[in-house]
Design a protein around this motif. Structure first.
Motif, PDB file in Angstrom:
ATOM      1  N   ARG A  19      -7.137  56.437  28.889  1.00  0.00           N
ATOM      2  CA  ARG A  19      -6.407  55.270  28.393  1.00  0.00           C
ATOM      3  C   ARG A  19      -6.852  53.991  29.101  1.00  0.00           C
ATOM      4  N   GLU A  90      -1.004  61.330  29.468  1.00  0.00           N
ATOM      5  CA  GLU A  90      -1.770  60.645  28.430  1.00  0.00           C
ATOM      6  C   GLU A  90      -2.480  61.689  27.590  1.00  0.00           C
ATOM      7  N   ARG A 139       0.789  56.129  25.311  1.00  0.00           N
ATOM      8  CA  ARG A 139      -0.379  56.433  26.142  1.00  0.00           C
ATOM      9  C   ARG A 139      -1.381  57.319  25.435  1.00  0.00           C
TER      10      ARG A 139
END
Length: 145
Positions: A19, A90, A139
């Motif tokens: 991310r 994430e 995320r």
């Protein structure tokens, strides 16, 4: 070799885009890494959408940010002997099979390592859901679709 059907708990070789790298403008992952399929759904068009969690050697900052993979499981999957964690904070999402699948190093035509044991996968999924419910959904990096 034919591509496998994606299922939760499957560990595949994937060019994961963190991310942070995505937020800095990167469009490609820096390297292929093992990733665990955590969710498989279908989009409005009926295409298979897969969500994967990265596996890393980097210990998590907070204990509940990742789940460690036992050494026996790593050995069975053919992963290296270093400690590794499945990050649950994430994810990457992509339409299966997507251009970012990679061959498992040292194999001919193989994209997967195998499956995580059900008990371990449940722990990973539960930790992932806890984070997702706290707003970690933003995320997820959408890679294709």
């Amino acid at each position: 070799m034919a591509l496998p059907r994606p299922e939760p708990g499957l560990v595949l070789s994937y060019s994961y885009l963190w991310r942070e790298e995505h937020n800095q403008g990167a469009e490609e992952g820096r390297k292929a890494r093992p990733c665990s399929v955590v969710l498989v759904t279908a989009d409005e068009g009926g295409r298979t959408v897969v969500m994967v969690l990265p596996i890393t050697h980097r210990p998590p900052r907070r204990r509940d940010d990742a789940v460690e993979i036992p050494s026996q499981t790593k050995a069975r999957l053919g992963l290296d002997g270093e400690r590794s964690w499945v990050v649950v904070t994430e994810a990457n999402e992509f339409v299966w099979p997507g251009p970012d699948l990679r061959l498992v190093p040292g194999t001919r035509g193989k994209f997967t390592y195998g499956y995580l044991p059900p008990k371990l996968f449940r722990r990973i999924r539960e930790a992932f859901v806890r984070h997702w419910k706290r707003g970690a959904g933003s995320r997820s990096v959408k890679r294709t679709g």
